[in-house]
Write a protein that holds these residues in place. Structure first.
Motif, short mmCIF file in Angstrom:
data_model
loop_
_atom_site.label_atom_id
_atom_site.label_comp_id
_atom_site.label_asym_id
_atom_site.label_seq_id
_atom_site.Cartn_x
_atom_site.Cartn_y
_atom_site.Cartn_z
N TRP A 125 0.84 -1.20 0.00
CA TRP A 125 0.00 0.00 0.00
C TRP A 125 0.88 1.25 0.00
CZ3 TRP A 125 -4.63 -1.77 -0.94
CH2 TRP A 125 -5.01 -3.01 -0.44
N THR A 126 1.85 1.28 0.91
CA THR A 126 2.83 2.36 0.90
C THR A 126 4.19 1.69 1.03
OG1 THR A 126 3.05 2.67 3.28
CG2 THR A 126 1.18 3.71 2.21
N ALA A 127 5.22 2.50 1.23
CA ALA A 127 6.55 1.90 1.35
C ALA A 127 6.67 1.08 2.62
CB ALA A 127 7.61 2.99 1.33
N SER A 128 5.89 1.39 3.65
CA SER A 128 6.06 0.65 4.90
C SER A 128 4.95 -0.36 5.19
CB SER A 128 6.19 1.61 6.07
OG SER A 128 5.53 2.81 5.81
N HIS A 129 3.79 -0.24 4.52
CA HIS A 129 2.72 -1.19 4.78
C HIS A 129 2.66 -2.17 3.63
CE1 HIS A 129 0.56 0.58 8.19
NE2 HIS A 129 0.94 1.74 7.71
N VAL A 130 2.75 -3.46 3.95
CA VAL A 130 2.63 -4.50 2.93
C VAL A 130 1.64 -5.53 3.43
CG1 VAL A 130 3.83 -6.26 1.62
CG2 VAL A 130 4.99 -4.15 2.15
N SER A 131 0.69 -5.93 2.58
CA SER A 131 -0.22 -7.01 2.94
C SER A 131 0.12 -8.21 2.08
CB SER A 131 -1.67 -6.61 2.66
OG SER A 131 -2.08 -5.61 3.53
N LYS A 132 0.10 -9.38 2.69
CA LYS A 132 0.45 -10.57 1.95
C LYS A 132 -0.62 -11.63 2.13
CE LYS A 132 5.24 -9.73 2.95
NZ LYS A 132 6.50 -10.24 3.46
N MET A 133 -0.79 -12.43 1.11
CA MET A 133 -1.74 -13.54 1.18
C MET A 133 -1.05 -14.77 0.62
SD MET A 133 -3.93 -15.56 -0.84
CE MET A 133 -4.18 -14.72 -2.38
N GLN A 134 -1.28 -15.91 1.27
CA GLN A 134 -0.69 -17.15 0.80
C GLN A 134 -1.75 -18.22 0.91
OE1 GLN A 134 2.77 -17.74 3.07
NE2 GLN A 134 3.65 -19.22 1.68
N ALA A 135 -1.93 -19.03 -0.11
CA ALA A 135 -2.98 -20.03 -0.04
C ALA A 135 -2.52 -21.30 -0.74
CB ALA A 135 -4.27 -19.52 -0.70
N GLN A 136 -2.99 -22.43 -0.22
CA GLN A 136 -2.75 -23.70 -0.88
C GLN A 136 -4.07 -24.44 -0.90
OE1 GLN A 136 0.28 -25.76 1.16
NE2 GLN A 136 1.92 -24.60 0.22
N ILE A 137 -4.51 -24.79 -2.07
CA ILE A 137 -5.81 -25.45 -2.19
C ILE A 137 -5.58 -26.78 -2.88
CG2 ILE A 137 -8.16 -25.22 -3.00
CD1 ILE A 137 -7.91 -22.37 -3.04
N GLU B 15 -17.30 -22.05 0.75
CA GLU B 15 -16.99 -23.22 -0.07
C GLU B 15 -17.05 -22.86 -1.55
OE1 GLU B 15 -15.83 -25.99 0.90
OE2 GLU B 15 -15.77 -26.77 -1.14
N VAL B 16 -18.06 -22.08 -1.95
CA VAL B 16 -18.15 -21.68 -3.35
C VAL B 16 -16.96 -20.79 -3.72
CG1 VAL B 16 -19.48 -20.27 -4.96
CG2 VAL B 16 -20.64 -21.95 -3.54
N GLY B 17 -16.64 -19.85 -2.80
CA GLY B 17 -15.50 -18.97 -3.05
C GLY B 17 -14.20 -19.76 -3.20
N ARG B 18 -14.04 -20.79 -2.38
CA ARG B 18 -12.83 -21.60 -2.45
C ARG B 18 -12.74 -22.30 -3.79
NH1 ARG B 18 -10.76 -26.50 -1.95
NH2 ARG B 18 -12.82 -27.28 -2.41
N THR B 19 -13.87 -22.82 -4.29
CA THR B 19 -13.84 -23.52 -5.57
C THR B 19 -13.52 -22.55 -6.69
OG1 THR B 19 -15.56 -24.90 -4.65
CG2 THR B 19 -15.09 -25.16 -6.98
N VAL B 20 -14.13 -21.36 -6.64
CA VAL B 20 -13.85 -20.37 -7.67
C VAL B 20 -12.37 -20.00 -7.66
CG1 VAL B 20 -14.25 -17.95 -8.28
CG2 VAL B 20 -16.18 -19.43 -7.76
N PHE B 21 -11.84 -19.79 -6.46
CA PHE B 21 -10.43 -19.44 -6.32
C PHE B 21 -9.53 -20.54 -6.87
CE2 PHE B 21 -7.33 -16.75 -4.38
CZ PHE B 21 -6.31 -17.57 -3.98
N HIS B 22 -9.92 -21.78 -6.60
CA HIS B 22 -9.13 -22.93 -7.03
C HIS B 22 -9.00 -22.95 -8.55
CE1 HIS B 22 -8.33 -27.46 -6.20
NE2 HIS B 22 -7.66 -27.06 -7.25
N TYR B 23 -10.11 -22.69 -9.26
CA TYR B 23 -10.05 -22.79 -10.71
C TYR B 23 -9.60 -21.50 -11.38
CZ TYR B 23 -12.18 -27.34 -10.50
OH TYR B 23 -12.41 -28.66 -10.25
N ALA B 24 -9.78 -20.36 -10.72
CA ALA B 24 -9.59 -19.10 -11.42
C ALA B 24 -8.27 -18.41 -11.10
CB ALA B 24 -10.74 -18.14 -11.10
N TRP B 25 -7.50 -18.85 -10.10
CA TRP B 25 -6.34 -18.06 -9.69
C TRP B 25 -5.27 -18.00 -10.78
CZ3 TRP B 25 -5.09 -14.46 -6.51
CH2 TRP B 25 -3.75 -14.21 -6.23
N VAL B 26 -4.86 -19.18 -11.26
CA VAL B 26 -3.78 -19.16 -12.26
C VAL B 26 -4.24 -18.52 -13.57
CG1 VAL B 26 -2.21 -20.61 -13.56
CG2 VAL B 26 -2.56 -21.06 -11.18
N PRO B 27 -5.46 -18.83 -14.08
CA PRO B 27 -5.88 -18.09 -15.28
C PRO B 27 -5.94 -16.59 -15.06
CG PRO B 27 -7.26 -20.01 -14.99
CD PRO B 27 -6.39 -19.94 -13.78
#
Lengths: 352, 51
Positions: A125-137, B15-27
């Motif tokens: 957002w600025t030089a000092s504020h950073v938001s991060k997201m990480q996900a594994q599905i 659950e719906v949001g998770r499925t959408v995210f699963h298929y749509a993130w890389v595209p």
């Protein structure tokens, strides 16, 4: 302390301008800026140099081929195909990755041959504020992970808040808050609090105390992480020369149930066309990793590990091919654009 | 505290949001990279590693 002359400019948000609170606050801020303490970095990067020198994160098994295709330099857009031949520890796998990075946004996504998706997003957002997201599905139900993080870099401190798998209705999940403060020019102290809430009824709070000492010429760094339950991790990293780095890592567990210790010594040699890492473990493992670059587009990797006590060995061989989809003229145009942007950001030195 | 009905609805939305995210993130990343990179690349460059 000598009394400082009132140099603070009035804060327009506080009326009347010279309330005792605002003048004290300005004096405190000025004293703090005069101390000139450096920013200590984030808690995640506390042992960054040690992790880059040790090959624990880089060692692999079996055959591997990585094809990277850069489609654009600025903003950065790269597509990667990774093939891994099977080994004793892993099944054959294919991974497709895409990275997009501009000044403020970083997006990374990967798809597995099984359909597992890994995602990362950084937003500055600025030089000092950073938001991060990480996900594994993944297709399997229990392996999904979502981690949200916000990082604030102050003048001489760093504040970081993370939430892993937060569920909106009952607020279960794992929450981590960490704070690292520079106390002198070389020493930084901090804490990390991990609050686990697996069900709405149970919760658990674990605190870790951190210390980081950087030498004045930045040639060596010593860190320590202590949990009162009896877990200590101490590291030492030294840059012996421009090409050689050395790191030592010690992990001690002195809990009543388990007593364990692990020591790792490693060195990294940065040669002109190659990087070589060697490591020795207290469990009797000797490992080495070589990354040799033959041309700017082709690199060759070789990883080996021998466990002397178990008499087992693991060997990995890999190639990394980077190709650019840009022709030579497009590449030059991009380089020019990047240079112009850098000149716009940092004004040219004044001509005398 | 939200009611049981609301909790179920939120769980279904997630659950719906998770499925959408699963298929749509890389595209989505590929789309963002293609439209915003300069010079604008052609579609063949994505598929063939040699182009």
């Amino acid at each position: 302390m000598a009394s400082l002359p009132e140099q603070s400019s009035p804060n327009p948000l506080l009326f009347p301008a010279y309330t005792p609170f605002s003048s004290t606050l300005n004096r405190f801020q000025k004293w703090r800026a005069d101390l000139g303490l450096p920013n200590p970095g984030t808690v995640e990067n506390l042992q960054k140099e040690v992790k880059a020198t040790h090959l624990t994160n880089y060692a692999f098994d079996g055959g591997r081929a990585d094809l990277t295709k850069s489609i654009s330099m600025n903003p950065l857009f790269q597509v990667t195909h990774s093939f891994a031949l099977g080994s004793q520890t892993m099944a054959p796998s294919y991974n497709f990755g895409a990275i997009y990075a501009s000044e403020k946004v970083f997006l990374q996504g990967g798809v597995d041959h099984d359909g597992n998706v890994s995602a990362r997003m950084n937003q500055g957002w600025t030089a000092s504020h950073v938001s991060k997201m990480q996900a594994q599905i993944s297709q399997q139900a229990g392996h999904n992970l979502l981690q949200l993080e916000h990082d604030y870099q102050g003048m001489d401190f760093n504040l970081n808040l993370k939430a892993a798998n937060p569920w909106p209705t009952d607020l279960t999940g794992i929450y981590v808050g960490s704070y690292l403060q520079s106390v002198t020019k070389n020493l930084a102290l901090g804490t990390e609090w991990v609050y686990q809430r697996p069900t709405p009824a149970t919760s658990d709070l674990v605190a870790t105390y951190l210390a980081k000492y950087t030498s004045s010429d930045k040639s060596w760094i010593a860190t320590a992480q202590l949990q009162p339950a009896g877990i200590l991790q101490a590291t030492y990293w030294q840059k012996l020369s421009e090409k050689v780095e050395f790191a030592a890592d010690l992990q001690l567990m002195a809990a009543p149930m388990r007593r364990d210790a692990l020591a790792t010594l490693g060195a990294k040699y940065d040669l002109r066309l190659a990087t070589f890492r060697a490591q020795l473990d207290s469990t009797g493992k000797v490992s080495a990793l070589l990354e040799q670059r033959f041309t700017p587009t082709f690199a060759f990797l070789m990883s080996g590990e021998i466990d002397h006590f178990k008499n087992a060995a693991k060997v990995g061989v890999g190639v990394m091919i980077e190709s650019s989809a840009l022709s030579q003229e497009e590449l030059e145009m991009q380089m020019q654009q990047m240079q112009m942007q850098q000149q716009a950001l940092s004004p040219p030195p004044p001509t005398s | 505290m939200p009611s049981e009905d609301t909790k179920e609805r939120i769980a279904k939305v997630i659950e719906v949001g998770r499925t959408v995210f699963h298929y749509a993130w890389v595209p989505m990343i590929i789309y963002v990279g293609f439209t915003r990179s300069n010079p604008q690349p052609s579609l063949i460059k994505l598929i063939s590693p040699l182009a």
